[in-house]
Design an enzyme around this catalytic site. Structure first.
Site, PDB file in Angstrom:
ATOM      1  N   ASP A  17       1.316  -1.115  -0.003  1.00  0.00           N
ATOM      2  CA  ASP A  17      -0.034  -0.249   0.044  1.00  0.00           C
ATOM      3  C   ASP A  17       1.043   1.466  -0.192  1.00  0.00           C
ATOM      4  O   ASP A  17       1.013   1.892   0.561  1.00  0.00           O
ATOM      5  CB  ASP A  17      -0.772  -0.019   1.182  1.00  0.00           C
ATOM      6  CG  ASP A  17      -1.874  -1.241   1.429  1.00  0.00           C
ATOM      7  OD1 ASP A  17      -2.110  -2.300   0.347  1.00  0.00           O
ATOM      8  OD2 ASP A  17      -2.706  -1.713   2.066  1.00  0.00           O
ATOM      9  N   LYS A 103      -6.804  -4.760  -2.701  1.00  0.00           N
ATOM     10  CA  LYS A 103      -7.526  -5.715  -2.040  1.00  0.00           C
ATOM     11  C   LYS A 103      -8.765  -4.501  -0.904  1.00  0.00           C
ATOM     12  O   LYS A 103      -8.555  -3.471  -1.128  1.00  0.00           O
ATOM     13  CB  LYS A 103      -7.289  -5.723  -0.760  1.00  0.00           C
ATOM     14  CG  LYS A 103      -6.046  -4.866   0.043  1.00  0.00           C
ATOM     15  CD  LYS A 103      -5.201  -5.298   0.473  1.00  0.00           C
ATOM     16  CE  LYS A 103      -4.246  -3.997   1.224  1.00  0.00           C
ATOM     17  NZ  LYS A 103      -4.591  -3.188   1.895  1.00  0.00           N
ATOM     18  N   CYS A 142      -1.979  -2.485   7.363  1.00  0.00           N
ATOM     19  CA  CYS A 142      -1.817  -3.128   6.318  1.00  0.00           C
ATOM     20  C   CYS A 142      -0.498  -4.141   6.969  1.00  0.00           C
ATOM     21  O   CYS A 142      -0.396  -5.636   5.936  1.00  0.00           O
ATOM     22  CB  CYS A 142      -2.501  -2.370   5.505  1.00  0.00           C
ATOM     23  SG  CYS A 142      -4.055  -2.038   5.316  1.00  0.00           S
TER      24      CYS A 142
HETATM   25  C1  VGL Z   1      -4.244   1.127   5.687  1.00  0.00           C
HETATM   26  C2  VGL Z   1      -5.936   2.310   7.383  1.00  0.00           C
HETATM   27  C3  VGL Z   1      -7.045   1.650   6.511  1.00  0.00           C
HETATM   28  C4  VGL Z   1      -3.332   0.494   5.098  1.00  0.00           C
HETATM   29  C5  VGL Z   1      -5.851   0.855   4.851  1.00  0.00           C
HETATM   30  O1  VGL Z   1      -2.806   0.639   4.204  1.00  0.00           O
HETATM   31  O2  VGL Z   1      -2.091   0.222   6.145  1.00  0.00           O
HETATM   32  N1  VGL Z   1      -4.976   1.645   6.268  1.00  0.00           N
HETATM   33  N2  VGL Z   1      -7.107   0.827   5.187  1.00  0.00           N
END
Ligand code: VGL
Ligand code: ZN
Length: 195
Positions: A17, A103, A142
């Site tokens: 991410d 995802k 994540c």
């Molecule tokens: C994430 C908060 C909400 C991440 C994803 O990638 O860590 N954090 N969605």
């Protein structure tokens, strides 16, 4: 990075991410989130030279995702499918043969781990991956979920500590302890320790 690659062909580098919304100025900015890019790019160089598999994940939510505050979730709206904020950081090196996984696409269910609903564990097993090296964002959300899933799936799992940052640094410190206690190897610099 030393001249000799540290990674091996049966390793995977998993970049979680590294998206604009998680970087400074983004919708769900991780403090110093942009600092992970140079660290990851050095590992990508190593992975390419050592013929390790490179994977990049993206948080990829529909509008009105259950995790958004508008629906009573914990997070501001972020990483909405197809928006600039959902794009990978433009300076992240992503080799042409990297595997991309997305995802969090179910509007009513969140997915923190890059293994959740992506088929990644099966893909790794098919490709003979034995060790997984994880970096990216966010360390306490994540990345944490991804590392714990990698361990559960039976991979030797290494966390590239300098290639991660936390949304909340105190939660990040707890997540590091939890990942290590669960069996992850914490890598504190760009080289691998002797083992
Ligand atoms: C994430 C908060 C909400 C991440 C994803 O990638 O860590 N954090 N969605
Ligand atoms: Zn999300």
């Amino acid at each position: 990075m030393a001249a000799t690659p540290k990674l091996r062909p049966e390793d995977a580098l998993l970049m979680v991410d590294v998206q604009r919304d998680f970087l400074p100025g983004g919708a769900l900015a991780v403090p110093d989130g942009d600092r992970v890019v140079d660290a990851l790019n050095a590992w990508v160089d190593d992975a390419v030279r050592s013929k390790a598999l490179v994977v990049a994940s993206q948080d990829w939510h529909p509008k009105d995702h259950v995790s958004f505050t508008g629906r009573g979730g914990p997070w501001p709206e972020h990483c909405v499918q197809g928006t600039p904020g959902a794009g990978l950081h433009p300076a992240l090196s992503v080799p042409l043969d990297a595997v991309l996984v997305r995802k969090g696409m179910d509007v009513d269910r969140d997915a923190y781990s890059a293994f959740d609903g992506t088929g990644l564990a099966a893909l790794f097993k098919d490709r003979g991956v034995r060790r997984v090296f994880v970096g990216g964002l966010a360390q306490d959300v994540c990345v944490r979920a991804t590392v714990l899933d990698a361990l559960r799936a039976g991979f030797e799992t290494h966390l590239l500590v300098e290639a991660t940052r936390a949304v909340d640094p105190s939660q990040g410190a707890r997540a590091l302890e939890e990942m290590q206690a669960s069996g992850a190897v914490l890598e504190n610099d760009r080289g691998l320790g002797a083992r």
